[in-house]
Design an enzyme around this catalytic site. Structure first.
Site, mmCIF file in Angstrom:
data_model
loop_
_atom_site.group_PDB
_atom_site.id
_atom_site.type_symbol
_atom_site.label_atom_id
_atom_site.label_comp_id
_atom_site.label_asym_id
_atom_site.label_seq_id
_atom_site.Cartn_x
_atom_site.Cartn_y
_atom_site.Cartn_z
ATOM 1 N N LYS A 190 16.790 37.364 -64.599
ATOM 2 C CA LYS A 190 17.750 36.955 -63.590
ATOM 3 C C LYS A 190 18.675 38.121 -63.220
ATOM 4 C CE LYS A 190 18.323 32.634 -66.119
ATOM 5 N NZ LYS A 190 19.336 31.871 -66.884
ATOM 6 N N ASP B 205 15.201 49.836 -69.904
ATOM 7 C CA ASP B 205 15.710 50.281 -71.208
ATOM 8 C C ASP B 205 14.546 50.936 -71.954
ATOM 9 O OD1 ASP B 205 17.187 50.577 -73.497
ATOM 10 O OD2 ASP B 205 17.387 48.459 -73.943
ATOM 11 N N LYS C 291 18.072 53.642 -68.510
ATOM 12 C CA LYS C 291 18.559 54.067 -69.832
ATOM 13 C C LYS C 291 17.502 55.007 -70.416
ATOM 14 C CE LYS C 291 21.326 50.172 -71.437
ATOM 15 N NZ LYS C 291 21.321 49.076 -72.437
ATOM 16 N N ASP D 231 24.183 40.062 -67.806
ATOM 17 C CA ASP D 231 24.901 39.094 -68.643
ATOM 18 C C ASP D 231 24.881 39.469 -70.118
ATOM 19 O OD1 ASP D 231 22.101 38.512 -69.139
ATOM 20 O OD2 ASP D 231 22.791 36.659 -70.063
ATOM 21 N N ARG E 238 28.071 37.725 -65.465
ATOM 22 C CA ARG E 238 27.240 38.091 -64.297
ATOM 23 C C ARG E 238 28.064 38.216 -63.020
ATOM 24 N NH1 ARG E 238 21.810 37.539 -65.720
ATOM 25 N NH2 ARG E 238 21.291 35.751 -67.019
HETATM 26 P P1 5GP Z 1 13.267 46.874 -71.602
HETATM 27 O O1 5GP Z 1 12.099 45.949 -71.594
HETATM 28 O O2 5GP Z 1 13.154 48.002 -70.612
HETATM 29 O O3 5GP Z 1 13.605 47.367 -72.987
HETATM 30 O O4 5GP Z 1 14.527 46.010 -71.229
HETATM 31 C C1 5GP Z 1 14.764 45.625 -69.933
HETATM 32 C C2 5GP Z 1 15.517 44.324 -69.843
HETATM 33 O O5 5GP Z 1 16.449 44.166 -70.904
HETATM 34 C C3 5GP Z 1 16.306 44.302 -68.570
HETATM 35 O O6 5GP Z 1 15.612 43.564 -67.616
HETATM 36 C C4 5GP Z 1 17.583 43.612 -68.952
HETATM 37 O O7 5GP Z 1 17.444 42.239 -68.667
HETATM 38 C C5 5GP Z 1 17.704 43.770 -70.425
HETATM 39 N N1 5GP Z 1 18.684 44.803 -70.763
HETATM 40 C C6 5GP Z 1 18.445 46.066 -71.196
HETATM 41 N N2 5GP Z 1 19.588 46.718 -71.401
HETATM 42 C C7 5GP Z 1 20.575 45.857 -71.072
HETATM 43 C C8 5GP Z 1 22.014 45.957 -71.047
HETATM 44 O O8 5GP Z 1 22.622 46.982 -71.352
HETATM 45 N N3 5GP Z 1 22.685 44.853 -70.617
HETATM 46 C C9 5GP Z 1 22.069 43.701 -70.251
HETATM 47 N N4 5GP Z 1 22.847 42.688 -69.861
HETATM 48 N N5 5GP Z 1 20.726 43.564 -70.260
HETATM 49 C C10 5GP Z 1 19.995 44.635 -70.672
#
Ligand code: 5GP
Length: 174
Positions: free
Chosen positions: A41, A101, A129, A157, A163
């Site tokens: 979301k 991330d 990131k 969030d 949000r």
């Molecule tokens: P990944 O799969 O790249 O490790 O993580 C991506 C997802 O994790 C993003 O779509 C997001 O929803 C969540 N996410 C990663 N870092 C953050 C953060 O610092 N804050 C929030 N609220 N969500 C994060």
């Protein structure tokens, strides 16, 4: 546990970045009719601001994915919770994500959408990131680059809180 929010990106800075991304997208898709797919979301507010900044007609759709549980630590698993409705075969598809991330979420979604044979598939992410990236995911349209911290606000969030905030904050515990 109490959490404190430290301002990272004020609303004005976010709007300038969204405008910059919109100009890059308009330049590259000038003669195309792209479909933008937002990852639910967290990307919703970003996607809606982005399409308003795009001075061109675009279609939108959404895909749901979960990579975080109830906290702020990645579970390492990605589950598709809602599929797209549109037929994207031979379409120019642009995925719109809030944060990349580890890269796992977009990696799984890219694989999922590629199997539908789009004409092209690119990725726009508001926040990269880059230090945490574990998978070879190319962000075609990156907004901000952030090293550390768990971010909230502007659609992002923590347990469904924050949000609504127009700015992006780093959440600090204690
Ligand atoms: P990944 O799969 O790249 O490790 O993580 C991506 C997802 O994790 C993003 O779509 C997001 O929803 C969540 N996410 C990663 N870092 C953050 C953060 O610092 N804050 C929030 N609220 N969500 C994060």
């Amino acid at each position: 546990m109490e959490s404190r929010l430290k301002l990272l990106f004020p609303a004005e800075k976010i709007h300038l970045t969204v405008d910059r991304l919109a100009h890059e997208i308009m330049r590259d898709y000038a003669d195309k009719a792209p479909i933008l797919i937002g990852i639910l979301k967290g990307s919703c507010i970003f996607l809606l601001d982005l399409i308003r900044a795009l001075k061109m007609s675009v279609e939108i759709d959404f895909i749901g994915a979960e990579s975080y549980g109830d906290g702020n630590v990645s579970s390492g698993n990605v589950r598709i919770t809602k599929d797209i409705d549109a037929n994207i075969e031979n379409r120019d598809v642009l995925i719109v994500e809030d944060i990349v991330d580890t890269g796992l979420t977009v990696y799984v979604i890219i694989k999922h959408l590629k199997a539908r044979n789009p004409a092209s598939l690119k990725l726009c992410a508001l926040i990269d990131k880059h230090i945490h990236k574990k998978l070879p995911v190319k962000i075609d349209y990156p907004g901000f680059s952030v090293k550390e911290g768990f971010l909230v606000g502007y659609g992002l969030d923590y347990n469904e809180k924050y949000r609504h905030l127009p700015e992006i904050y780093i959440m600090e515990e204690g």
